[in-house]
Design a protein around this motif. Structure first.
Motif, PDB file in Angstrom:
ATOM      1  N   THR A 111       0.826  -1.214   0.000  1.00 59.56           N
ATOM      2  CA  THR A 111       0.000   0.000   0.000  1.00 59.56           C
ATOM      3  C   THR A 111       0.855   1.256   0.000  1.00 59.56           C
ATOM      4  OG1 THR A 111      -0.208  -0.129   2.423  1.00 59.56           O
ATOM      5  CG2 THR A 111      -1.958  -1.125   1.110  1.00 59.56           C
ATOM      6  N   MET A 112       2.042   1.181   0.599  1.00 58.65           N
ATOM      7  CA  MET A 112       2.961   2.307   0.507  1.00 58.65           C
ATOM      8  C   MET A 112       3.249   2.638  -0.952  1.00 58.65           C
ATOM      9  SD  MET A 112       6.918   2.609   1.848  1.00 58.65           S
ATOM     10  CE  MET A 112       6.481   2.404   3.558  1.00 58.65           C
ATOM     11  N   GLN A 113       3.501   1.600  -1.729  1.00 49.92           N
ATOM     12  CA  GLN A 113       3.823   1.814  -3.141  1.00 49.92           C
ATOM     13  C   GLN A 113       2.588   2.186  -3.963  1.00 49.92           C
ATOM     14  OE1 GLN A 113       7.064  -1.239  -4.432  1.00 49.92           O
ATOM     15  NE2 GLN A 113       6.136  -2.049  -2.559  1.00 49.92           N
ATOM     16  N   SER A 114       1.441   1.585  -3.653  1.00 45.48           N
ATOM     17  CA  SER A 114       0.229   1.958  -4.382  1.00 45.48           C
ATOM     18  C   SER A 114      -0.214   3.368  -4.035  1.00 45.48           C
ATOM     19  CB  SER A 114      -0.903   0.959  -4.108  1.00 45.48           C
ATOM     20  OG  SER A 114      -1.271   0.962  -2.737  1.00 45.48           O
ATOM     21  N   GLY A 115       0.202   3.872  -2.866  1.00 43.31           N
ATOM     22  CA  GLY A 115      -0.073   5.251  -2.496  1.00 43.31           C
ATOM     23  C   GLY A 115       0.868   6.245  -3.151  1.00 43.31           C
ATOM     24  N   GLY A 116       1.853   5.755  -3.900  1.00 35.20           N
ATOM     25  CA  GLY A 116       2.739   6.633  -4.652  1.00 35.20           C
ATOM     26  C   GLY A 116       4.121   6.824  -4.069  1.00 35.20           C
ATOM     27  N   TRP A 117       4.387   6.226  -2.918  1.00 38.99           N
ATOM     28  CA  TRP A 117       5.688   6.370  -2.285  1.00 38.99           C
ATOM     29  C   TRP A 117       6.724   5.437  -2.904  1.00 38.99           C
ATOM     30  CZ3 TRP A 117       6.324   9.994   1.587  1.00 38.99           C
ATOM     31  CH2 TRP A 117       5.159  10.512   2.149  1.00 38.99           C
ATOM     32  N   VAL A 118       7.972   5.845  -2.900  1.00 35.88           N
ATOM     33  CA  VAL A 118       9.085   4.968  -3.273  1.00 35.88           C
ATOM     34  C   VAL A 118       9.478   4.197  -2.016  1.00 35.88           C
ATOM     35  CG1 VAL A 118      11.456   4.832  -4.109  1.00 35.88           C
ATOM     36  CG2 VAL A 118       9.901   6.575  -5.023  1.00 35.88           C
ATOM     37  N   TRP A 119       9.317   2.872  -2.049  1.00 33.01           N
ATOM     38  CA  TRP A 119       9.680   2.055  -0.900  1.00 33.01           C
ATOM     39  C   TRP A 119      11.194   2.000  -0.791  1.00 33.01           C
ATOM     40  CZ3 TRP A 119       9.356  -3.968  -0.609  1.00 33.01           C
ATOM     41  CH2 TRP A 119       9.658  -4.388   0.695  1.00 33.01           C
ATOM     42  N   ARG A 120      11.727   2.382   0.390  1.00 34.39           N
ATOM     43  CA  ARG A 120      13.172   2.459   0.592  1.00 34.39           C
ATOM     44  C   ARG A 120      13.732   1.321   1.436  1.00 34.39           C
ATOM     45  NH1 ARG A 120      15.856   6.083  -2.785  1.00 34.39           N
ATOM     46  NH2 ARG A 120      14.409   7.799  -3.239  1.00 34.39           N
ATOM     47  N   GLY A 121      12.892   0.658   2.236  1.00 36.63           N
ATOM     48  CA  GLY A 121      13.417  -0.446   3.030  1.00 36.63           C
ATOM     49  C   GLY A 121      12.711  -0.629   4.347  1.00 36.63           C
ATOM     50  N   LEU A 122      13.300  -1.508   5.183  1.00 40.55           N
ATOM     51  CA  LEU A 122      12.750  -1.857   6.490  1.00 40.55           C
ATOM     52  C   LEU A 122      13.808  -1.670   7.569  1.00 40.55           C
ATOM     53  CD1 LEU A 122      10.975  -5.223   5.615  1.00 40.55           C
ATOM     54  CD2 LEU A 122       9.861  -3.016   5.982  1.00 40.55           C
ATOM     55  N   VAL A 123      13.342  -1.200   8.725  1.00 45.80           N
ATOM     56  CA  VAL A 123      14.200  -1.079   9.902  1.00 45.80           C
ATOM     57  C   VAL A 123      13.545  -1.888  11.012  1.00 45.80           C
ATOM     58  CG1 VAL A 123      15.293   0.480  11.546  1.00 45.80           C
ATOM     59  CG2 VAL A 123      14.897   1.243   9.177  1.00 45.80           C
ATOM     60  N   ALA A 145       8.658   0.411   8.148  1.00 45.35           N
ATOM     61  CA  ALA A 145       8.734   0.488   6.686  1.00 45.35           C
ATOM     62  C   ALA A 145       8.893   1.962   6.323  1.00 45.35           C
ATOM     63  CB  ALA A 145       7.475  -0.091   6.048  1.00 45.35           C
ATOM     64  N   TRP A 146       9.831   2.252   5.433  1.00 47.84           N
ATOM     65  CA  TRP A 146      10.037   3.660   5.111  1.00 47.84           C
ATOM     66  C   TRP A 146      10.210   3.862   3.619  1.00 47.84           C
ATOM     67  CZ3 TRP A 146      14.528   6.512   3.534  1.00 47.84           C
ATOM     68  CH2 TRP A 146      15.670   5.743   3.329  1.00 47.84           C
ATOM     69  N   GLY A 147       9.858   5.069   3.193  1.00 54.87           N
ATOM     70  CA  GLY A 147       9.941   5.394   1.785  1.00 54.87           C
ATOM     71  C   GLY A 147      10.021   6.902   1.605  1.00 54.87           C
ATOM     72  N   SER A 148       9.996   7.337   0.361  1.00 57.44           N
ATOM     73  CA  SER A 148      10.148   8.765   0.084  1.00 57.44           C
ATOM     74  C   SER A 148       9.194   9.200  -1.012  1.00 57.44           C
ATOM     75  CB  SER A 148      11.587   9.081  -0.321  1.00 57.44           C
ATOM     76  OG  SER A 148      11.910   8.455  -1.555  1.00 57.44           O
ATOM     77  N   ASN A 149       8.956  10.493  -1.061  1.00 57.64           N
ATOM     78  CA  ASN A 149       8.172  11.112  -2.122  1.00 57.64           C
ATOM     79  C   ASN A 149       9.124  11.426  -3.274  1.00 57.64           C
ATOM     80  OD1 ASN A 149       6.479  12.531  -3.776  1.00 57.64           O
ATOM     81  ND2 ASN A 149       5.966  14.127  -2.297  1.00 57.64           N
ATOM     82  N   GLY A 150       9.390  10.430  -4.084  1.00 53.15           N
ATOM     83  CA  GLY A 150      10.315  10.581  -5.189  1.00 53.15           C
ATOM     84  C   GLY A 150      11.763  10.506  -4.739  1.00 53.15           C
ATOM     85  N   PRO A 151      12.689  11.029  -5.543  1.00 48.79           N
ATOM     86  CA  PRO A 151      14.117  10.983  -5.193  1.00 48.79           C
ATOM     87  C   PRO A 151      14.398  11.740  -3.904  1.00 48.79           C
ATOM     88  CG  PRO A 151      13.814  11.600  -7.500  1.00 48.79           C
ATOM     89  CD  PRO A 151      12.460  11.656  -6.864  1.00 48.79           C
ATOM     90  N   MET A 152      15.376  11.245  -3.143  1.00 41.68           N
ATOM     91  CA  MET A 152      15.774  11.875  -1.887  1.00 41.68           C
ATOM     92  C   MET A 152      17.110  12.582  -2.052  1.00 41.68           C
ATOM     93  SD  MET A 152      15.008   9.036   1.059  1.00 41.68           S
ATOM     94  CE  MET A 152      15.748  10.093   2.321  1.00 41.68           C
ATOM     95  N   PRO A 153      17.257  13.772  -1.459  1.00 45.35           N
ATOM     96  CA  PRO A 153      18.575  14.409  -1.460  1.00 45.35           C
ATOM     97  C   PRO A 153      19.538  13.637  -0.570  1.00 45.35           C
ATOM     98  CG  PRO A 153      17.059  15.617  -0.056  1.00 45.35           C
ATOM     99  CD  PRO A 153      16.243  14.570  -0.761  1.00 45.35           C
ATOM    100  N   VAL A 154      20.808  13.641  -0.892  1.00 44.87           N
ATOM    101  CA  VAL A 154      21.823  12.991  -0.071  1.00 44.87           C
ATOM    102  C   VAL A 154      22.370  14.027   0.906  1.00 44.87           C
ATOM    103  CG1 VAL A 154      23.999  11.728  -0.039  1.00 44.87           C
ATOM    104  CG2 VAL A 154      22.400  11.423  -1.948  1.00 44.87           C
ATOM    105  N   GLU A 155      21.858  13.986   2.132  1.00 43.09           N
ATOM    106  CA  GLU A 155      22.279  14.945   3.143  1.00 43.09           C
ATOM    107  C   GLU A 155      21.986  14.378   4.513  1.00 43.09           C
ATOM    108  OE1 GLU A 155      19.934  18.307   2.003  1.00 43.09           O
ATOM    109  OE2 GLU A 155      18.153  17.615   3.063  1.00 43.09           O
ATOM    110  N   GLY A 156      22.654  14.921   5.519  1.00 38.07           N
ATOM    111  CA  GLY A 156      22.461  14.452   6.882  1.00 38.07           C
ATOM    112  C   GLY A 156      23.349  13.266   7.206  1.00 38.07           C
TER     113      GLY A 156
END
Length: 257
Positions: A111-123, A145-156
């Protein structure tokens, strides 16, 4: 709703609340939605949350929470609805961080992916005091479960790949049946930039908000149960130093990698 500029908690339904928020206004969604879990059959899921998630010794201490009785298909459709709306509210490159258990993990990531998020992985969140299961593998983990709204900046800086922490106990100020450790949330909210806005559509007892106040993030949440809404407001007031603690959740041992 609280009048504090750093932390607000709305009393109401999550999806309706999300629809009132400005597009691309949040830096992160960090939340613990109802799992609709606690059993393999529909009859198991329709029980009260106190019956499903507490033992007989502590059952009378907690107030039930809502939204935990959907069947598998209904839960999946509902998840997609609010996750889609949460995506609209989140800035491009912003992050979703969402708790789930082993039963709902496949549907949660779908559902994360069907909601439009990019699935990034599991912690994994490992609970060392989980109840052993004779003849079986012990279910001592929940998952982020975590993901992002499209590409993520590389920072932090780098964040942990797992957490080892026991859940809060009744004698340590546990206020909610599924309350998460503050220290785990304090680490998770660091995925958002300092001063950024974190939203939580399922605020519960307010642990995400407490973590945000400790870590210099702004917070906006929503909770549908008046008792838990009041608890969240009180815990946020304690975190701001505007109220006297009354034996609420303290620190927890935490190992990170």
């Amino acid at each position: 709703m609280s009048n504090d500029q750093q932390a607000t908690v709305h009393l109401g339904e999550a999806l309706a609340w999300l629809r009132t928020l400005e597009t691309a206004s949040a830096d992160a969604v960090i939340t613990d939605p109802p799992y609709s879990s606690g059993g393999m059959l529909r009859s198991d899921r329709t029980g009260t949350t106190k019956a499903k998630y507490t033992d007989s010794a502590t059952k009378s201490q907690y107030v039930d929470f809502s939204g935990d009785n959907r069947d598998q298909r209904g839960w999946g459709y509902w998840m997609t609805l609010w996750l889609s709306e949460a995506l609209r509210v989140t800035k491009p490159g912003g992050v979703l961080v969402m708790f789930c258990d082993w039963r709902q993990l496949p549907t949660a990531t779908d559902t994360m992916q069907s909601g439009g998020w990019v699935w990034r992985g599991l912690v994994p969140w490992i609970k060392p005091d989980a109840r052993p299961q004779l003849g079986r593998f012990t279910q001592n983990a929940e998952f982020v479960a975590w993901g992002s709204n499209g590409p993520m900046p590389v920072e932090g800086g780098a964040l942990p790949g797992y957490y080892l922490a026991r859940a809060p106990r009744a004698n340590e100020g546990r206020q909610h049946i599924t309350q998460k450790p503050v220290d785990v949330l304090r680490s998770l909210v660091q995925i958002a930039p300092r001063g950024g806005l974190v939203i939580d559509p399922f605020t519960g007892s307010g642990t995400t908000g407490v973590a945000c106040l400790h870590e210099g993030r702004r917070f906006a949440g929503c909770e549908s149960v008046p008792h838990h809404h009041a608890t969240a407001l009180h815990r946020l007031a304690v975190a701001r130093g505007a109220a006297v603690p009354d034996g609420m959740q303290g620190a927890f041992d935490l190992e990170m990698s």
